[in-house]
Write an enzyme that holds these catalytic residues in place. Structure first.
Site, mmCIF file in Angstrom:
data_model
loop_
_atom_site.group_PDB
_atom_site.id
_atom_site.type_symbol
_atom_site.label_atom_id
_atom_site.label_comp_id
_atom_site.label_asym_id
_atom_site.label_seq_id
_atom_site.Cartn_x
_atom_site.Cartn_y
_atom_site.Cartn_z
ATOM 1 N N TYR A 187 -16.521 16.485 -15.372
ATOM 2 C CA TYR A 187 -16.746 15.438 -15.437
ATOM 3 C C TYR A 187 -17.824 15.089 -14.258
ATOM 4 C CZ TYR A 187 -16.106 10.281 -15.086
ATOM 5 O OH TYR A 187 -16.370 8.972 -15.120
ATOM 6 N N ASP A 204 -7.683 18.957 -14.022
ATOM 7 C CA ASP A 204 -7.525 17.787 -14.483
ATOM 8 C C ASP A 204 -7.275 17.649 -15.785
ATOM 9 O OD1 ASP A 204 -8.721 15.424 -15.478
ATOM 10 O OD2 ASP A 204 -10.823 15.534 -14.283
ATOM 11 N N ARG A 264 0.879 -1.193 0.049
ATOM 12 C CA ARG A 264 -0.100 0.009 -0.132
ATOM 13 C C ARG A 264 0.858 1.290 -0.032
ATOM 14 N NH1 ARG A 264 -1.490 1.573 4.660
ATOM 15 N NH2 ARG A 264 -2.179 -0.326 5.379
ATOM 16 N N LYS A 287 -8.044 6.790 -19.317
ATOM 17 C CA LYS A 287 -8.318 7.243 -20.638
ATOM 18 C C LYS A 287 -7.048 7.258 -21.346
ATOM 19 C CE LYS A 287 -12.480 7.837 -18.343
ATOM 20 N NZ LYS A 287 -12.478 9.170 -17.526
HETATM 21 C C1 PLP Z 1 -12.970 9.722 -16.419
HETATM 22 C C2 PLP Z 1 -12.711 10.754 -15.991
HETATM 23 C C3 PLP Z 1 -12.704 11.029 -14.437
HETATM 24 C C4 PLP Z 1 -12.698 9.978 -13.557
HETATM 25 O O1 PLP Z 1 -11.898 8.895 -13.517
HETATM 26 P P1 PLP Z 1 -12.228 7.196 -13.218
HETATM 27 O O2 PLP Z 1 -10.942 6.597 -13.723
HETATM 28 O O3 PLP Z 1 -13.111 6.966 -14.008
HETATM 29 O O4 PLP Z 1 -12.324 7.304 -11.767
HETATM 30 C C5 PLP Z 1 -12.206 12.344 -14.019
HETATM 31 N N1 PLP Z 1 -12.261 13.424 -15.026
HETATM 32 C C6 PLP Z 1 -12.188 13.222 -16.351
HETATM 33 C C7 PLP Z 1 -12.258 14.213 -17.158
HETATM 34 C C8 PLP Z 1 -12.558 12.025 -16.750
HETATM 35 O O5 PLP Z 1 -12.672 11.926 -18.043
#
Ligand code: PLP
Length: 379
Positions: A98, A170, A46, A195
């Site tokens: 998001y 983000d 962890r 992604k």
């Molecule tokens: C998918 C996404 C998230 C969340 O990420 P997860 O891996 O699904 O928890 C946050 N911000 C954006 C812009 C995203 O596309």
């Protein structure tokens, strides 16, 4: 080292035991000690795991930061950032963001006494009006999801510095190939590595990257104390994904441009949202802070009909109807009923997420096949 070289070598060293070029998957929870505390830098997975550490170093390198942290999902990474705050603190956040981030902020952290202001940031000056003595964090998503608005990171970083407030960006949609928020003055970069970073739709993961040591130590503490880490197998997969990030992104951008231009010329299409168009309200900022315009596109069909939009996404064949984005394969989505279903209709419509809005994650297939697919679905 330049970016393309960093995606392959950044923060990496060959395995010390046998010289393996890829870091081995250290599928272990614990590490033998010769005497209490007599270990080789690893005690419990962890806290630290060599495969995860290799990935964290790669994250730090490609985002031009000093410290990388990997989490079990993008939302777990965001959760760790919000845990820097205390009851009474306030956050100024992008309004078009998001859906899961919005849910985390409003359904979990508002109950813990943190106050969120969701505002349009296309005009960077707007942010100033919402900052007070309690403000501790500005949360920016750019390009925004799904409206592809562009927010001027440099201007907002100046505001954040002026008020001594942290700025987190983000960077999921852009990836460090297109934009590097730390270079523009942000304190924290966050990714859903699910992604583009992973890039193959086979893993869920999150990442944070920072430059500042004290901030990194706070976040490592939270990562270990809360425990939302990712496993070694997933770390390996994302590390492998990052090695082709630049070539994938180049093709995502080329195909994105072709699809955006095709849609803009289609008689059934009302509007196309893509920052590469000169007519995009913040095209100049996009040009200044991004290397190219990416593979994410949203569009509406004429008449703004819910059922018609559903029919289009059902008819698409190469564009698979699915949540998520950023993989090698093209995906389509209907935000109002899928990714943004957790945002109330009045709220989502304020930001442009209307019933006919369709979002495309343009993959790296042949451009001609993607356009033919759109042609038959819109036909
Ligand atoms: C998918 C996404 C998230 C969340 O990420 P997860 O891996 O699904 O928890 C946050 N911000 C954006 C812009 C995203 O596309």
């Amino acid at each position: 080292m330049k970016f393309n070289t960093k995606t392959i070598h950044g923060g990496q060293e060959h395995d010390k035991a046998y010289g393996a070029v890829m870091p081995p998957i250290y599928q272990t929870s614990t590490y033998a000690q010769s005497t209490p505390g007599g270990h080789k830098g690893y005690e419990y997975s962890r806290t630290h795991n060599p495969t995860r550490n290799a990935l964290e170093n790669a994250f730090a390198s490609i985002e031009n930061g000093n410290y990388g942290l990997a989490f079990g999902s993008g939302l777990a990474a965001i959760d760790a950032v919000i845990k820097l705050l205390k009851p009474g603190d306030e956050v100024v956040s992008t309004n078009d963001l998001y859906g899961g981030t919005y849910r985390l902020f409003t359904k979990i952290y508002e109950d813990f006494g943190i106050k969120f202001h969701f505002i349009g940031m296309e005009n960077a000056e707007n942010v100033d009006d919402y900052i007070n003595d309690n403000t501790k964090l500005i949360w920016v998503e750019t390009p925004t999801n799904p409206m592809l608005n562009i927010i001027d990171i440099k201007s907002i970083a100046a505001t954040a510095k002026k008020h001594k407030v942290l700025l987190a960006v983000d960077n999921t949609f852009a990836t460090p190939y297109l934009q590097q928020p730390l270079n523009l003055g942000a304190d924290i970069v966050m990714h859903s590595a699910t992604k583009y970073m992973g890039g193959h739709s086979d893993v869920v993961m999150g990442a944070l990257v920072v430059k500042d040591k004290a901030l990194a130590e706070q976040l490592y503490f939270i990562q270990n104390a809360s425990g939302a880490v990712c496993g070694p197998q997933d770390s390996f997969l994302v590390l492998r994904g990052i090695k082709t990030l630049h070539v994938r992104m180049q093709r995502h951008c080329e195909n994105g441009k072709a699809v955006a231009q095709y849609l803009a010329s289609h008689p059934r299409v009302e509007q196309v949202y893509w920052p590469g168009f000169e007519s995009h309200p913040n095209h100049e900022i996009a040009k200044a802070q991004m290397k190219d315009f990416g593979g994410m596109i949203s569009f509406t069909t004429k008449g703004n009909n819910y059922d018609e939009a559903i029919k289009v996404v059902e008819k698409l064949k190469i564009f698979t109807l699915a949540e998520s984005l950023g993989g090698v394969e093209s995906l389509s989505g209907h935000p109002a009923s899928m990714t943004h279903a957790s945002i109330p209709k009045v709220e989502r419509e304020k930001t442009g997420v209307v019933d006919s809005l369709i979002r495309l994650s343009v993959g790296i297939e042949d451009e001609e096949d993607l356009i033919k697919d759109l042609e038959q679905a819109l036909g």
